[in-house]
Design a protein around this motif. Structure first.
Motif, short mmCIF file in Angstrom:
data_model
loop_
_atom_site.label_atom_id
_atom_site.label_comp_id
_atom_site.label_asym_id
_atom_site.label_seq_id
_atom_site.Cartn_x
_atom_site.Cartn_y
_atom_site.Cartn_z
N ALA A 1 38.75 11.71 4.80
CA ALA A 1 38.59 12.23 6.17
C ALA A 1 37.14 12.61 6.42
N GLY A 2 36.49 13.16 5.39
CA GLY A 2 35.08 13.54 5.51
C GLY A 2 34.21 12.33 5.82
N MET A 3 34.48 11.25 5.09
CA MET A 3 33.70 10.01 5.30
C MET A 3 33.88 9.49 6.72
N THR A 4 35.14 9.44 7.16
CA THR A 4 35.43 8.92 8.51
C THR A 4 34.78 9.79 9.58
N TYR B 1 35.85 1.93 7.40
CA TYR B 1 36.10 1.07 8.57
C TYR B 1 36.36 1.91 9.82
N LYS B 2 37.24 2.88 9.65
CA LYS B 2 37.60 3.72 10.80
C LYS B 2 36.38 4.49 11.32
N GLY B 3 35.58 5.00 10.39
CA GLY B 3 34.39 5.74 10.80
C GLY B 3 33.37 4.85 11.48
N PHE B 4 33.18 3.68 10.93
CA PHE B 4 32.16 2.74 11.44
C PHE B 4 32.48 2.31 12.87
N TYR B 5 33.76 2.14 13.16
CA TYR B 5 34.15 1.65 14.49
C TYR B 5 34.68 2.77 15.40
N GLY C 1 37.94 12.78 16.24
CA GLY C 1 39.19 13.42 15.79
C GLY C 1 40.32 12.41 15.65
N ARG C 2 40.43 11.54 16.66
CA ARG C 2 41.52 10.56 16.67
C ARG C 2 41.37 9.56 15.52
N PHE C 3 40.17 9.04 15.34
CA PHE C 3 39.95 8.04 14.29
C PHE C 3 40.08 8.65 12.90
N THR C 4 39.67 9.92 12.77
CA THR C 4 39.78 10.58 11.46
C THR C 4 41.25 10.78 11.10
N THR C 5 42.03 11.22 12.08
CA THR C 5 43.47 11.40 11.83
C THR C 5 44.11 10.06 11.48
N GLN C 6 43.74 9.02 12.23
CA GLN C 6 44.29 7.68 11.95
C GLN C 6 43.91 7.23 10.53
#
Lengths: 254, 239
Positions: free
Chosen positions: A106-109, A210-214, A223-228
């Motif tokens: 989660a930290g990375m994202t 991937y989630k963090g990058f995009y 928040g949304r992408f981190t949760t995902q």
């Protein structure tokens, strides 16, 4: 329906290309060792305390429950073997991967996602630097290194938790518990757990980066992408664990 | 020399750039003006190769950019400085580390030489003593000055500034505008900045280009702009 399928295929293609690009960077030696060490430190520090706490609790609870079950069958001396094998083959790899997903993943994202929405990833490209090499590969490689180390820590701490309960509550002699633990764990047990850890690390690093990058959509998007990312990592770890366990038992034996 | 010819770009059928032709000689400072959504930022993203056009060509010093691979573009972008609207400074690096970043990446310089150059730029942007601060500790104007120093430190041939005065008070806007002009002239780079801010664009630019509906409405000096009879230009100037 058609548009949904097209979007799904496009998205899947992008996820796979992301992995190919990431691995391609590593294979071509475009690895910034200094950045990898910084990430190893950051991810290790982030997760170490919580991994130790959950592992100790898991080992202790496992010993408490095993004591109840084993005493019914008059096999109290087998507590050590049960705790050790459960932790090494299954619980430590899976629990640690889940805890790591929720903390370091989660930290990375969130970190990459914030950089993405604040144009810092774009800025990296404008300065002639490949963000894959500068931002993604170090995090991914750190993940591949840190998670196996955390699993070993988790196994040791978990076994200690089990030892404490067995010795203080079940009255198992300390030396006997240690001897039984060492006797129970074979190479196959340790490495079958360890093989899974590398797959988990790959999945967590891949999904989180991937989630963090995009990430898009400002602070709400982060928040949304981190949760995902965390939810996807959990699913990936649990589903792949089932498949890998079956494959290991089939091809590697018991 | 930057040459843009027949540049077209549309998103989901909506035309944003509709055949832009622009020649900018080396060393010139050009302001691209226009209301929001007229394609100013999209034009800049094309000029740095972060967006591919639907049609048209962009050459910088005779090198065609639109057909370059991403790897080639990464190398080519070392000649271009880009100032983002929000600065886009790395949160995890100090001010000095942010400014030094392009040099550490591309210039074969000793750490002492990099430090000296960073100190020189901190002095130019009037931020001596702020090198060890993190971006979170800076005001919006300070962030833009640091971002400008980062964009300029490696001596780019081209500087692209996306809305450099947006979100700043009039005093800070004048400061950053003056700084862009001074640094561009001092380092001799071709500068293109987008803005809504007519007053500061007049102050900074040698030439002004006004975009409306993806097309260039007027391209000339501030006198030409003031004398224009085009209804959009008149409305824009009077707004």
């Amino acid at each position: 329906m058609f548009i949904g399928l097209k979007n799904f295929i496009t998205h899947l293609g992008r996820i796979i290309l992301f992995l190919v690009d990431m691995l391609g960077c590593i294979v071509r030696g475009r690895v910034r060792v200094g950045e990898v060490f910084k990430q190893i430190y950051a991810q290790g520090i982030q997760s170490l305390a919580i991994v130790m706490a959950t592992s100790f609790a898991s080992g202790a609870v496992l010993a408490m429950q095993s004591r109840v079950a084993m005493e019914r069958f008059g096999a109290k001396e087998l507590i050590a073997s049960l705790v050790a094998l459960s932790l090494v083959r299954e619980l430590s790899p899976v629990f640690t991967a889940l805890v790591f997903s929720g903390k370091s993943g989660a930290g990375m994202t969130a970190e990459l996602g914030t950089m993405s929405v604040n144009s810092q990833i774009l800025a990296t490209r404008t300065m002639g630097v490949d963000p894959m090499e500068f931002l993604i590969v170090p995090r991914f490689l750190a993940c591949m290194i840190v998670l196996p180390i955390l699993v070993v820590v988790s196994e040791v701490v978990g076994i200690f938790g089990g030892w404490l309960i067995a010795v203080t509550e079940a009255g198992v002699p300390s030396s006997y518990y240690i001897h039984q633990t060492l006797d129970a764990i074979r190479y196959v047990d340790f490495f079958s757990g360890f093989v899974k850890v590398f797959f988990f690390a790959l999945l967590i690093g891949w999904v989180s980066c991937y989630k963090g990058f995009y990430t898009s959509g400002g602070s709400m998007g982060v928040g949304r992408f981190t949760t995902q990312a965390v939810a996807n990592c959990y699913i990936a770890v649990i589903v792949s664990n089932t498949i890998l366990t079956k494959a290991i038992l089939t091809f590697w034996g018991n | 020399m930057i040459c843009v010819s027949g540049l077209k770009k549309a998103f989901h059928g909506q035309v944003v750039l509709d055949g832009i032709d622009l020649q900018i000689p080396s060393g010139e400072v050009v302001a691209v003006l226009g209301s929001s959504g007229t394609g100013k930022s999209v034009l800049l993203l094309h000029l740095i190769g972060l967006m591919a056009p639907d049609a048209g060509q962009i050459t910088i010093d005779g090198v065609e950019m639109t057909t370059m691979s991403e790897r080639a573009l990464l190398k080519f972008r070392r000649n271009i400085g880009y100032l983002f609207q929000e600065g886009a400074l790395y949160d995890f690096l100090t001010v000095a580390e942010n400014i030094a970043f392009p040099l550490k990446e591309h210039a074969r310089m000793r750490p002492a030489a990099i430090k000296a150059k960073v100190d020189e730029f901190l002095d130019l942007i009037d931020m001596n003593g702020a090198g060890e601060k993190y971006p979170a500790e800076l005001s919006g104007g300070m962030k833009k000055r640091v971002a400008l120093a980062r964009a300029m430190i490696s001596g780019p041939k081209v500087l692209l500034c996306d809305e450099p005065t947006s979100g700043l008070d009039p005093i800070r806007s004048r400061d950053i505008s003056g700084l862009i002009r001074d640094l561009s002239k001092k380092l001799g780079c071709t500068t293109i900045m987008t803005s809504h801010d007519i007053e500061h664009s007049f102050m900074v630019a040698d030439r002004l280009v006004v975009l409306n509906n993806g097309r260039i409405v007027i391209d000339g000096t501030k006198e030409a702009l003031r004398g224009s009879a085009d209804p959009f230009v008149r409305e824009f100037l009077n707004s």
